[in-house]
Design a protein around this motif. Structure first.
Motif, PDB file in Angstrom:
ATOM      1  N   ASP A 158       0.844  -1.188   0.000  1.00  7.54           N
ATOM      2  CA  ASP A 158       0.000   0.000   0.000  1.00  7.54           C
ATOM      3  C   ASP A 158       0.881   1.240   0.000  1.00  7.54           C
ATOM      4  O   ASP A 158       1.637   1.480   0.946  1.00  7.54           O
ATOM      5  CB  ASP A 158      -0.897  -0.025   1.248  1.00  7.54           C
ATOM      6  CG  ASP A 158      -1.851   1.155   1.290  1.00  7.54           C
ATOM      7  OD1 ASP A 158      -1.797   1.992   0.363  1.00  7.54           O
ATOM      8  OD2 ASP A 158      -2.632   1.246   2.241  1.00  7.54           O
ATOM      9  N   ARG A 159       0.756   2.052  -1.051  1.00  6.89           N
ATOM     10  CA  ARG A 159       1.588   3.254  -1.161  1.00  6.89           C
ATOM     11  C   ARG A 159       0.791   4.532  -0.894  1.00  6.89           C
ATOM     12  O   ARG A 159       1.210   5.620  -1.276  1.00  6.89           O
ATOM     13  CB  ARG A 159       2.218   3.310  -2.557  1.00  6.89           C
ATOM     14  CG  ARG A 159       3.146   2.135  -2.835  1.00  6.89           C
ATOM     15  CD  ARG A 159       3.531   2.075  -4.306  1.00  6.89           C
ATOM     16  NE  ARG A 159       2.357   1.816  -5.136  1.00  6.89           N
ATOM     17  CZ  ARG A 159       2.410   1.636  -6.463  1.00  6.89           C
ATOM     18  NH1 ARG A 159       3.566   1.683  -7.079  1.00  6.89           N
ATOM     19  NH2 ARG A 159       1.306   1.400  -7.150  1.00  6.89           N
ATOM     20  N   THR A 160      -0.383   4.396  -0.283  1.00  3.64           N
ATOM     21  CA  THR A 160      -1.194   5.562   0.045  1.00  3.64           C
ATOM     22  C   THR A 160      -0.384   6.578   0.852  1.00  3.64           C
ATOM     23  O   THR A 160       0.385   6.210   1.742  1.00  3.64           O
ATOM     24  CB  THR A 160      -2.432   5.127   0.851  1.00  3.64           C
ATOM     25  OG1 THR A 160      -3.257   4.317   0.014  1.00  3.64           O
ATOM     26  CG2 THR A 160      -3.231   6.320   1.341  1.00  3.64           C
ATOM     27  N   VAL A 161      -0.564   7.860   0.525  1.00  2.00           N
ATOM     28  CA  VAL A 161       0.141   8.918   1.257  1.00  2.00           C
ATOM     29  C   VAL A 161      -0.878   9.872   1.857  1.00  2.00           C
ATOM     30  O   VAL A 161      -1.990  10.031   1.347  1.00  2.00           O
ATOM     31  CB  VAL A 161       1.123   9.683   0.351  1.00  2.00           C
ATOM     32  CG1 VAL A 161       2.195   8.749  -0.184  1.00  2.00           C
ATOM     33  CG2 VAL A 161       0.399  10.384  -0.787  1.00  2.00           C
ATOM     34  N   VAL A 162      -0.500  10.511   2.937  1.00  2.00           N
ATOM     35  CA  VAL A 162      -1.375  11.444   3.652  1.00  2.00           C
ATOM     36  C   VAL A 162      -0.646  12.764   3.802  1.00  2.00           C
ATOM     37  O   VAL A 162       0.501  12.805   4.266  1.00  2.00           O
ATOM     38  CB  VAL A 162      -1.761  10.896   5.043  1.00  2.00           C
ATOM     39  CG1 VAL A 162      -2.674  11.878   5.767  1.00  2.00           C
ATOM     40  CG2 VAL A 162      -2.418   9.531   4.926  1.00  2.00           C
ATOM     41  N   GLY A 163      -1.303  13.844   3.374  1.00  2.00           N
ATOM     42  CA  GLY A 163      -0.783  15.172   3.634  1.00  2.00           C
ATOM     43  C   GLY A 163       0.264  15.674   2.676  1.00  2.00           C
ATOM     44  O   GLY A 163       0.698  16.825   2.798  1.00  2.00           O
TER      45      GLY A 163
END
Length: 669
Positions: free
Chosen positions: A16-21
């Motif tokens: 999972d390469r989801t990024v936040v911000g």
């Protein structure tokens, strides 16, 4: 060598390469994105409470709500499933919602010097009811966190959002409408399927006409717009814009062959020398591909060569011409499918006893049913059971009317045919040619028979039954004479556009001529060939006739109670229309306005503006939304045992703004 016309997305990695911000650059976009309908896209979640956003790895998180529930709110999926509709309402419909959900998709255009320029489009799901304030907030939040070199445009996802944005300056919120973004798409799937065959590319109608007789089941026919009389082949390719509801695509759907719009086929054919080449042709929701084959394949004859369509034998006993409202569906073996279905529609509207809610009662996991959504669409959120069925019946009866008219039975055609020795002799020769498979003489025999039928006098008794069936006689108002055969709208056999109808009839002489023309269309070379291929015997094929008063129409068209280009979509109804008669939509003489209406959560969107170049007024689009929901409700009754099987409905809107249904039949899948 592979020529990929519309690439599909490659599977993403497990991680999972989801990024936040983080701010979004083009390289980061490409890392996280998937591909849908040929365009890279990225799911976005804005958390208004935390003042941050989440850029979802598409491969790891196919659904916004699953991500929010499990990764942000710490819920279990089972808990989400148990309250899915309420959860969806909280993120898509609550004006004070915490989360703003959308998709960024990557597109390209050209600058003034012809250089390719990428830009991003931000949009929500079609069911999202964001008001203008939330749309502006969503756009501003995203715009400030995207690389400033990338233009970002907001695309309203439905007519409601278009209305909300009308009060907001497009300087503050630059936007693009769906028909502007996709109206000139280079490639569009029309009918899903796969075929191996020889690509035959015709650049002009004259080229096609010169070769049409030599086309066979192993050919894939490509040209600007295919003619309605195209023979049964392996696949279709169009190079000009079209609609999934054209006659040729209804045929493609009924025949189960791939069909797509590929507007740059010239370039692809020239690059890989595809004209006349054997190819593997594949059309999917997000992929259209032509793969040249190194060798001519050994092909078995298609299944339809052995397939034999089953149909009930016609009933030819002496029965009278009847008003449509006196018919029921069981009368199709005496009066034809079209007349019987219109008679059944009269019964549904008059009796209001049919259960029109069955489609919404089907399980749609994790939902047990969609009754709550239907109640909301009908304006009574707490309705259930018998009350909901009554509301649905009242809604349909208040939205549409069934057309009045007279149905002529098969028996009249049978009596006419047997009255002429010359016609009987011609039929005998045609039957012999079919038995011997003497295809070289079929066309001449059919054309001779048609000429005989159109010029043979009616027996006095047949003339009397036709003219006396009309309460005021045939003189005076303009009449429309329509076909109603028993050899159409059958499982596995679509006769869309095959039989004649005559819409400009005045007086007794023209009426009798029109009836003979409709009868003769049962013996056209094309209709005889198509039925023969499907194993439908000439002895079992008869034509009923519908006679109606002409009703002027301000708007006419076709709807199907599905999304033809995405068959798993159980929400949307596809509506096509043009000013005037519905015939201009189905015969392809005009490119129609095209709409999708969500009959579960509500809302509609414009897909294409067609030949008119401008959208319909808001009030008319709202009426079309009611018509779309009506079509969905009728599906529950007319689709028999499979309430998920869609309907194909021709309709018109009178100058008084009332809807009348002209034809109702199963949509060929």
């Amino acid at each position: 060598m592979t020529t990929t016309v519309l690439p599909s997305g490659a599977p993403g990695p497990v991680t999972d390469r989801t990024v936040v911000g983080e701010n979004l650059s083009l390289p980061l976009f490409r890392t996280l994105s998937g591909v849908l309908a040929g365009h890279p896209y990225l799911k976005v979640v804005v958390d208004r409470v935390e003042n941050t956003w989440h850029l979802l790895d598409t491969a790891a998180h196919p659904f916004h709500v699953n991500y929010i529930a499990t990764r942000v709110l710490g819920m279990e999926l089972a808990d989400l499933d148990s309250c899915l509709d309420a959860f969806n309402a909280s993120v898509y419909m609550d004006p004070e919602r915490r989360f703003l959900l959308g998709v960024l998709s990557l597109h390209t255009d050209e600058d003034t010097e012809g250089r390719e320029r990428p830009f991003l489009v931000l949009e929500t799901t079609e069911a999202d009811t964001m008001n203008g304030r939330l749309l502006e907030e969503f756009y501003t939040f995203v715009r400030h966190r995207v690389d400033g070199r990338l233009p970002v445009l907001l695309k309203p996802a439905n007519h409601g959002q278009e209305h909300e944005l009308a009060a907001i300056s497009d300087v503050h919120v630059p936007r693009i409408l769906g028909h502007e973004l996709f109206g000139n798409r280079t490639r569009t799937p029309l009918n899903i399927g796969e075929a191996v065959g020889r690509l035959r590319y015709f650049r002009t109608p004259e080229e096609y006409a010169a070769e049409a007789d030599g086309l066979g089941w192993s050919d894939i026919v490509a040209m600007a717009s295919l003619p309605d009389d195209v023979p049964r082949v392996a696949g279709f390719l169009n190079t000009a814009p079209g609609t999934p509801l054209s006659h040729t695509n209804v045929l493609a759907s009924g025949w189960g062959i791939p069909n797509a719009i590929v507007r740059d086929l010239d370039r692809l054919v020239e690059a890989d020398d595809l004209d006349g080449a054997w190819v593997r042709y594949r059309v999917q929701d997000d992929e259209i591909s032509l793969v040249p084959l190194a060798h001519v394949p050994a092909l078995d004859a298609p299944a339809w060569h052995q397939q034999r369509i089953r149909m009930e034998p016609p009933l030819l006993e002496d029965v009278p011409a009847l008003f449509l409202h006196r018919l029921r569906r069981a009368d199709q073996d005496r009066y034809g499918t079209k007349a019987a279905n219109l008679g059944e529609l009269h019964h549904v509207l008059d009796s209001r006893s049919a259960d029109l809610t069955a489609f919404y009662g089907q399980p749609r996991p994790p939902r047990n049913d969609l009754y709550g959504h239907l109640a909301a669409r009908l304006g009574v959120p707490d309705a259930s059971g018998a009350e909901l069925r009554d509301l649905a019946a009242d809604f349909v009866a208040g939205t549409i009317a069934a057309p009045d008219g007279i149905a002529l039975p098969f028996a009249l055609q049978h009596r006419f045919l047997t009255s002429s020795a010359a016609v009987q002799q011609g039929l005998g020769k045609l039957k012999m040619a079919l038995e011997l498979d003497a295809v070289d003489v079929l066309d001449a025999l059919c054309l001779h028979l048609q000429q005989l039928i159109r010029n043979t006098p009616m027996p006095d008794e047949v003339t009397r039954q036709i003219t006396q069936a009309l309460p005021d006689g045939p003189d005076g108002q303009r009449l429309v004479v329509r076909s109603s055969s028993n050899a159409e709208d059958l499982p596995g056999f679509s006769a869309a556009g095959v039989y004649d109808s005559v819409s400009t009839v005045h007086g007794e002489e023209e009426l009798l001529d029109a009836v003979r023309q409709v009868w003769a269309s049962l013996l056209s070379p094309r209709s005889v060939r198509l039925r023969h291929q499907a194993g439908i015997s000439l002895d079992d094929t008869y034509m009923g006739v519908i006679i109606q008063r002409y009703v002027p129409a301000d708007l006419g068209g076709v709807l199907v109670t599905c999304n033809p280009t995405r068959r798993t979509d159980f929400r949307n109804v596809y509506v096509n229309c043009s000013p005037g008669s519905p015939e201009t939509v189905v015969d392809g003489t005009t490119l129609p306005l095209q709409y999708l209406y969500n009959t579960v959560e509500g809302g509609g969107r414009t897909v294409a503006l067609g030949s008119t170049g401008k959208d319909l007024p808001v009030a008319t689009r709202d009426k079309l939304a009611r018509l779309a929901l009506t079509g969905r409700l009728l599906q529950s009754h007319f689709s028999d045992s499979d309430v998920d099987h869609p309907l194909d409905i021709e309709w018109l809107m009178t100058d008084q703004g009332d809807f009348r249904l002209v034809q109702i039949r199963p949509y060929a899948l």
